[in-house]
Write a protein that holds these residues in place. Structure first.
Motif, PDB file in Angstrom:
ATOM      1  N   ARG A  51      34.656  76.716  52.817  1.00 39.65           N
ATOM      2  CA  ARG A  51      34.370  76.875  51.377  1.00 39.65           C
ATOM      3  C   ARG A  51      32.878  76.685  51.096  1.00 39.65           C
ATOM      4  O   ARG A  51      32.272  77.441  50.341  1.00 39.65           O
ATOM      5  CB  ARG A  51      35.144  75.844  50.556  1.00 39.65           C
ATOM      6  CG  ARG A  51      36.607  76.182  50.383  1.00 39.65           C
ATOM      7  CD  ARG A  51      37.297  75.018  49.702  1.00 39.65           C
ATOM      8  NE  ARG A  51      36.972  74.893  48.281  1.00 39.65           N
ATOM      9  CZ  ARG A  51      37.022  73.747  47.606  1.00 39.65           C
ATOM     10  NH1 ARG A  51      37.327  72.631  48.230  1.00 39.65           N
ATOM     11  NH2 ARG A  51      36.738  73.706  46.320  1.00 39.65           N
ATOM     12  N   TYR A  52      32.303  75.651  51.689  1.00 43.72           N
ATOM     13  CA  TYR A  52      30.872  75.396  51.452  1.00 43.72           C
ATOM     14  C   TYR A  52      30.010  76.504  52.067  1.00 43.72           C
ATOM     15  O   TYR A  52      28.995  76.904  51.508  1.00 43.72           O
ATOM     16  CB  TYR A  52      30.473  74.029  52.020  1.00 43.72           C
ATOM     17  CG  TYR A  52      31.089  72.880  51.257  1.00 43.72           C
ATOM     18  CD1 TYR A  52      30.542  72.460  50.049  1.00 43.72           C
ATOM     19  CD2 TYR A  52      32.231  72.228  51.726  1.00 43.72           C
ATOM     20  CE1 TYR A  52      31.111  71.412  49.337  1.00 43.72           C
ATOM     21  CE2 TYR A  52      32.802  71.185  51.019  1.00 43.72           C
ATOM     22  CZ  TYR A  52      32.242  70.785  49.830  1.00 43.72           C
ATOM     23  OH  TYR A  52      32.801  69.753  49.122  1.00 43.72           O
ATOM     24  N   ASP A  68      36.824  68.051  45.750  1.00 42.94           N
ATOM     25  CA  ASP A  68      35.610  68.871  45.903  1.00 42.94           C
ATOM     26  C   ASP A  68      34.389  68.071  46.329  1.00 42.94           C
ATOM     27  O   ASP A  68      33.242  68.440  46.062  1.00 42.94           O
ATOM     28  CB  ASP A  68      35.282  69.600  44.585  1.00 42.94           C
ATOM     29  CG  ASP A  68      36.278  70.704  44.317  1.00 42.94           C
ATOM     30  OD1 ASP A  68      36.941  71.145  45.276  1.00 42.94           O
ATOM     31  OD2 ASP A  68      36.406  71.111  43.151  1.00 42.94           O
ATOM     32  N   GLU A  77      38.884  74.344  57.019  1.00 42.19           N
ATOM     33  CA  GLU A  77      39.101  75.103  55.784  1.00 42.19           C
ATOM     34  C   GLU A  77      38.100  74.697  54.702  1.00 42.19           C
ATOM     35  O   GLU A  77      37.499  75.524  54.026  1.00 42.19           O
ATOM     36  CB  GLU A  77      40.537  74.792  55.330  1.00 42.19           C
ATOM     37  CG  GLU A  77      41.114  75.675  54.262  1.00 42.19           C
ATOM     38  CD  GLU A  77      42.494  75.114  53.907  1.00 42.19           C
ATOM     39  OE1 GLU A  77      42.695  74.770  52.732  1.00 42.19           O
ATOM     40  OE2 GLU A  77      43.345  74.974  54.835  1.00 42.19           O
ATOM     41  N   GLN A  78      37.913  73.372  54.555  1.00 43.13           N
ATOM     42  CA  GLN A  78      36.974  72.854  53.552  1.00 43.13           C
ATOM     43  C   GLN A  78      35.529  73.281  53.862  1.00 43.13           C
ATOM     44  O   GLN A  78      34.789  73.670  52.968  1.00 43.13           O
ATOM     45  CB  GLN A  78      37.027  71.332  53.535  1.00 43.13           C
ATOM     46  CG  GLN A  78      38.343  70.758  53.070  1.00 43.13           C
ATOM     47  CD  GLN A  78      38.405  70.719  51.557  1.00 43.13           C
ATOM     48  OE1 GLN A  78      37.391  70.485  50.907  1.00 43.13           O
ATOM     49  NE2 GLN A  78      39.574  70.993  51.007  1.00 43.13           N
ATOM     50  N   GLU A  89      30.949  79.628  52.530  1.00 45.43           N
ATOM     51  CA  GLU A  89      31.092  80.871  51.758  1.00 45.43           C
ATOM     52  C   GLU A  89      30.436  80.772  50.385  1.00 45.43           C
ATOM     53  O   GLU A  89      29.741  81.680  49.941  1.00 45.43           O
ATOM     54  CB  GLU A  89      32.576  81.232  51.612  1.00 45.43           C
ATOM     55  CG  GLU A  89      33.131  81.856  52.879  1.00 45.43           C
ATOM     56  CD  GLU A  89      34.653  81.688  53.008  1.00 45.43           C
ATOM     57  OE1 GLU A  89      35.300  81.339  51.998  1.00 45.43           O
ATOM     58  OE2 GLU A  89      35.157  81.859  54.135  1.00 45.43           O
ATOM     59  N   GLN A  90      30.651  79.647  49.710  1.00 45.27           N
ATOM     60  CA  GLN A  90      30.176  79.571  48.325  1.00 45.27           C
ATOM     61  C   GLN A  90      28.681  79.246  48.219  1.00 45.27           C
ATOM     62  O   GLN A  90      28.028  79.655  47.261  1.00 45.27           O
ATOM     63  CB  GLN A  90      30.983  78.533  47.556  1.00 45.27           C
ATOM     64  CG  GLN A  90      32.448  78.943  47.438  1.00 45.27           C
ATOM     65  CD  GLN A  90      33.220  78.015  46.519  1.00 45.27           C
ATOM     66  OE1 GLN A  90      32.663  77.391  45.631  1.00 45.27           O
ATOM     67  NE2 GLN A  90      34.532  77.943  46.735  1.00 45.27           N
TER      68      GLN A  90
END
Lengths: 348, 340
Positions: B288-289, B272, B284-285, B291-292
Motif C-alpha cells: 500500500r505504501y 493506517d 500487503e501493508q 503504491e500510494q
C-alpha cells in the motif's frame, strides 16, 4: 606511594604528511587496537586526543568515536586526554557523555581541557579570550546534567533553562579529569576536586612540584581530593632490548615533537616561552630536552619498569603511556603494547 | 525496495530492565538485522525526554558502525540546536569508522528552547545547518556567514589577522557524498522540496497525512524512505499478542515527551499507521505504501525495548526471510516463495 595505574594512548587518528593513511584505515586500526588492549586487565584505560581543523585530520569528535570504542570493548575504561571543552557546547557534551557512559556500562573517564589553538576557537565562532569562563561554567553544567533534577543554569556564557538531561550516566560519579598545564589550571582542578592530567613536557622534578601544588591548593580550598588521580602523559615504548626500542621509537618521537607540537607552539624554551617553527634551533633543543625525559620509559621491560617507578615516586598515580607514534610497523606496535601489559605493568 | 531496522530509541521501556542492557541489546539486534539481509540500522535521537530516549545519535551511530560491517548506519540527529560544525565533524568520524556507510536523516527540532535557542523560524535554521554540513563535508575549505553561523569568527587577532578566512573540517567523510534525508512532518517535507533531498516520514504519522507530505518531494530514481512501526510473527494474532503492548507503551512514552498526541484506543492508533501481523499481512501493508506514496525504502522499528530480546531477534529474522525477499527478489518463483 599508591598503586600506579597505566592507561595507553593517545589516539589522534592523524594522516600526517610523512605517513598519509586513509582515515577509514586509521579508525579501523583504532577499533582493533582497543579490542587488543581490552584483553589485558593490566591496562586500565584507553585515552583519546582532540584537535580541530588541523591539516592531517586530527580527531575532532572524541565522544562520538568513543561510542565505537565502547562497542569494540568490554572492560577497558575510555578517557579523553583531552576533550577541548571550551570549544564545545557544554550541554551537548554532557548529553553525549551520559549516553557513552550507558553504552559502555560505566567506563567513561571524562577528560577536559581548555584548548589553546586560535584557529579552533575561530572555527566555532567562540572568542578564545572567554575560554576559562566557558570551561568553568561548562563544568558546572555537566555536574548538574549528570545529577538528578533540572539543570537550571544562568551564566555569562551559557544559559540552560529548567530542563532535565536524560539519559543519566551509568556511573553515579563519572570521574572528571582536567588537563592541567601550568599552575593556574592546577589550582582550578584542585578547587573542583578533579583528577588531573599533567603535560608530557614535564621533568620528574616539575612533575613532583605540580602534584605538590595540587594537594597544597586542595588543602587551602578545603576540598576532599582523596579520590582524585594524578595523571601524566609520558611517551613510551617497550621492546625486547633497549637498542631495539630506541631504534623503533626515537625517530618517530622526535618527528612527533618537532613537526606536530612545533606546529602548535606547544613546546616551551627554558624561559617557558612557546617555541614554534619560527625558531627552528630552539625547537630542536626543546624537542631534544623532551626526548631525554621520555627516553626513561623507552626500552626493555626492566628499564621501563624503573622509569615508571620513578614517576610513581613523584606522587603520580596514573600514567598515560603514550605509544602512538606515526608510521610505526603495526606488529612492533602491538608487541610493545603486549610487553607493556604482561612484562612491565605487573612488575611496577 | 530496501529495508532498515529502527530507529532504535533505547529509552527506559521496562523499569525492571537496566538501560545499560537496553543499549547492549540494541547493538546485538542491529547485528541480527545485518545477518538477515537488512540494508541499514538506525540510531534515533531526542532530547530531555522523561523516559530517557537516546540523546546522541552520533555516539550510538559510531557504536553501530563498529559492530556492523556491511549495512548502512543511519543517524538521526536533531538539527538547529548548536553550531552545525559539531555534527559535521561527528558524522565525518562515523563515516570513517563505517568506511563510508553513513546516512544522515536530520530531524526537525522541538527542543530549541531548552537549548536556549530563540531565533527565527526553524526552516531557515535547518536550511542553514544543512548548508554548513554540506560545505564541511565538501572537499574545499570554506567560510559561511549567515544569521545563524559565522565561520570562521570575524576577529582581528587570530586567523584573519594572518590572512586566512576559511576553515577546513577534518577528517572528510569516507564516501563521496553523505546521503542526507530530512525527517519530521510539514517543516521536513517543505525542506526536502527546497533542498532536493529525500523526505523521510516518521513512523507515527498515519497514511492519510502522508499523501500531502510526500507530494512533490520525489525525484525520478531517487530514494523515497518511510519509517513504520512493524512487528511480525508466524501468525497475525501472535504478532499482536507479542507487540501491541510494547508499541502502545512506546507511544505513551512519546506522548509524555510531547512527540505525539494522546490517543483513545490502540485500534484507532494502529489503523493506517502500524504494520503488525504475519508475513502476508506485512507484505500487503507495505505494498500500500509503495503504491500510494512511491515508497522504496522502509525503516521498520521491530525492536521495542520492553520486549524480550529473543522475541525481537526472531521477528528480525522472520522479516528478513519472509518479507524482504518479496520486495527485493523480483521474479521469485511462487514455488520457492511458499517454502517455509
Amino acid at each position: 606511594m599508591g598503586e600506579l595505574e597505566i592507561g595507553v594512548g593517545i589516539w589522534s587518528l592523524q594522516s600526517t604528511k610523512a605517513g598519509p593513511r586513509h582515515f577509514a584505515y586509521l579508525y579501523k586500526e583504532l577499533m582493533e587496537d582497543a579490542a587488543f588492549c581490552d584483553q589485558f586487565s593490566t591496562i586500565k584505560t584507553i585515552w583519546q586526543t582532540e584537535h580541530h581543523f588541523w591539516y592531517d585530520g586530527y580527531c575532532p569528535s572524541l565522544l562520538t568515536v568513543a561510542g565505537g570504542i565502547a562497542a569494540a570493548t568490554k572492560r577497558i575504561r575510555i578517557g579523553q586526554a583531552a576533550l577541548l571543552f571550551s570549544q564545545h557546547e557544554a550541554l551537548r557534551v554532557a548529553q553525549q557523555a551520559a549516553v557513552l557512559d550507558q553504552l559502555s556500562g560505566g567506563r567513561l573517564d571524562l577528560g577536559l581541557a581548555l584548548g589553546y589553538r586560535d584557529n579552533e576557537f575561530d572555527g566555532f565562532n567562540i572568542d578564545r579570550r572567554i575560554r576559562r569562563h566557558r570551561f568553568e561554567e561548562g563544568v558546572e553544567i555537566v555536574g548538574r546534567a549528570f545529577a538528578d533534577g533540572p539543570v537550571n543554569f544562568a551564566g555569562d556564557q551559557f544559559d540552560v533553562p529548567d530542563v532535565e538531561v536524560t539519559p543519566k550516566p551509568f556511573q553515579s560519579d563519572v570521574p572528571i579529569w582536567v588537563a592541567a598545564v601550568g599552575p593556574d589550571p592546577i589550582r582550578r582542578a584542585a578547587r573542583m576536586g578533579a583528577s588531573i592530567i599533567l603535560s608530557d613536557a614535564l621533568t620528574l622534578e616539575q612533575l613532583r612540584h605540580q602534584i605538590d601544588l595540587y594537594y597544597t591548593c586542595a588543602e587551602e580550598y578545603g576540598v576532599d581530593v582523596s579520590h582524585a588521580k594524578m595523571g601524566v602523559l609520558r611517551r613510551g615504548w617497550v621492546a625486547e632490548t633497549d637498542d631495539e626500542a630506541y631504534r623503533e621509537a626515537l625517530p618517530s618521537l622526535r618527528f612527533l615533537l618537532r613537526e606536530q607540537l612545533g606546529g602548535w607552539r606547544y613546546l616551551v624554551d627554558e624561559k617557558g616561552e612557546p617555541v614554534g617553527f619560527d625558531r627552528p634551533r630552539d625547537l630542536d633543543a626543546a624537542a631534544d630536552r623532551l626526548v631525554n625525559v621520555h627516553e626513561r620509559t623507552i626500552g626493555r621491560p626492566e628499564k621501563v619498569v624503573r622509569g615508571l617507578r620513578e614517576i610513581a615516586a613523584t606522587g603520580c598515580t596514573h600514567v598515560i603511556f603514550g605509544t602512538r607514534f606515526d608510521s610505526l610497523p603495526r606488529a612492533k606496535y602491538l608487541r610493545s603494547l603486549e610487553l607493556l601489559a604482561t612484562e612491565v605493568i605487573p612488575n611496577i | 525496495m530496501r529495508f532498515g531496522l529502527g530507529p532504535l530509541t533505547m529509552e527506559i521501556a521496562d523499569p525492571s530492565k537496566k538501560q545499560v542492557d537496553v543499549y547492549e541489546e540494541a547493538l546485538e539486534q542491529t547485528v541480527t538485522a545485518e545477518w538477515w539481509g537488512f540494508d541499514s540500522v538506525w540510531a534515533g535521537e531526542r532530547h530531555f525526554t522523561p523516559d530517557h530516549f537516546n540523546s546522541s545519535a552520533s555516539v550510538i551511530g559510531a557504536a553501530l558502525a563498529q559492530r556492523t560491517e556491511f549495512v548502512r548506519v543511519g543517524v538521526m540527529p536533531v538539527l538547529g540546536l548548536v553550531n552545525a560544525m559539531y555534527l559535521a565533524e561527528e558524522v565525518a568520524c562515523i563515516d570513517n569508522i563505517s568506511n563510508g556507510r553513513t546516512i544522515v536523516a536530520a530531524q526537525v527540532p522541538t527542543e530549541q528552547e531548552q537549548y536556549g535557542w530563540r531565533g527565527s523560524g526553524t526552516i531557515e535554521r535547518m536550511l542553514d545547518d544543512i548548508a554548513v554540513l554540506r560545505k564541511s563535508w565538501g572537499p574545499n575549505p570554506f567560510s559561511h556567514k549567515s544569521e545563524f553561523h559565522t565561520i570562521p569568527m570575524e576577529n582581528d587577532v587570530h586567523i584573519q589577522a594572518r590572512g586566512i578566512d576559511k576553515i577546513s573540517v577534518q577528517p572528510k567523510p569516507a564516501q563521496l557524498e553523505v546521503p542526507l534525508w530530512v525527517s519530521g512532518s510539514d517543516v521536513a517535507s517543505q525542506l526536502a522540496k527546497e533542498v532536493g533531498v529525500p523526505y523521510f516520514a516518521p513512523a507515527h504519522l498515519p497514511l492519510s497525512e502522508l499523501h500531502d507530505l510526500y507530494a512533490d518531494t520525489q525525484r525520478e530514481g531517487a530514494t523515497v524512505p518511510l519509517a513504520r512501526e512493524v512487528f511480525i510473527a508466524r501468525t497475525t494474532e501472535h504478532a499482536h499478542e507479542l507487540a501491541a503492548d510494547a508499541i502502545a507503551g512506546l507511544y505513551k512514552r512519546m506522548a509524555r515527551a510531547g512527540l505525539v498526541k494522546e490517543w483513545d484506543s490502540f485500534e484507532e492508533l494502529a489503523r493506517d499507521r502500524f504494520i503488525i501481523g504475519d508475513a502476508e499481512t506485512c507484505i500487503e501493508q507495505l505494498y500500500r505504501y509503495q503504491e500510494q506514496l512511491g515508497v522504496n525504502y522502509v525503516v521498520a522499528r521491530i525492536a521495542y525495548h520492553s520486549m524480550h530480546h529473543g522475541e525481537t531477534a526472531k521477528a528480525v529474522q522472520l522479516f528478513g526471510q519472509a518479507v524482504v525477499p518479496e520486495f527485493r527478489m523480483f521474479g521469485l518463483p511462487d514455488e520457492i516463495r511458499k517454502l517455509a
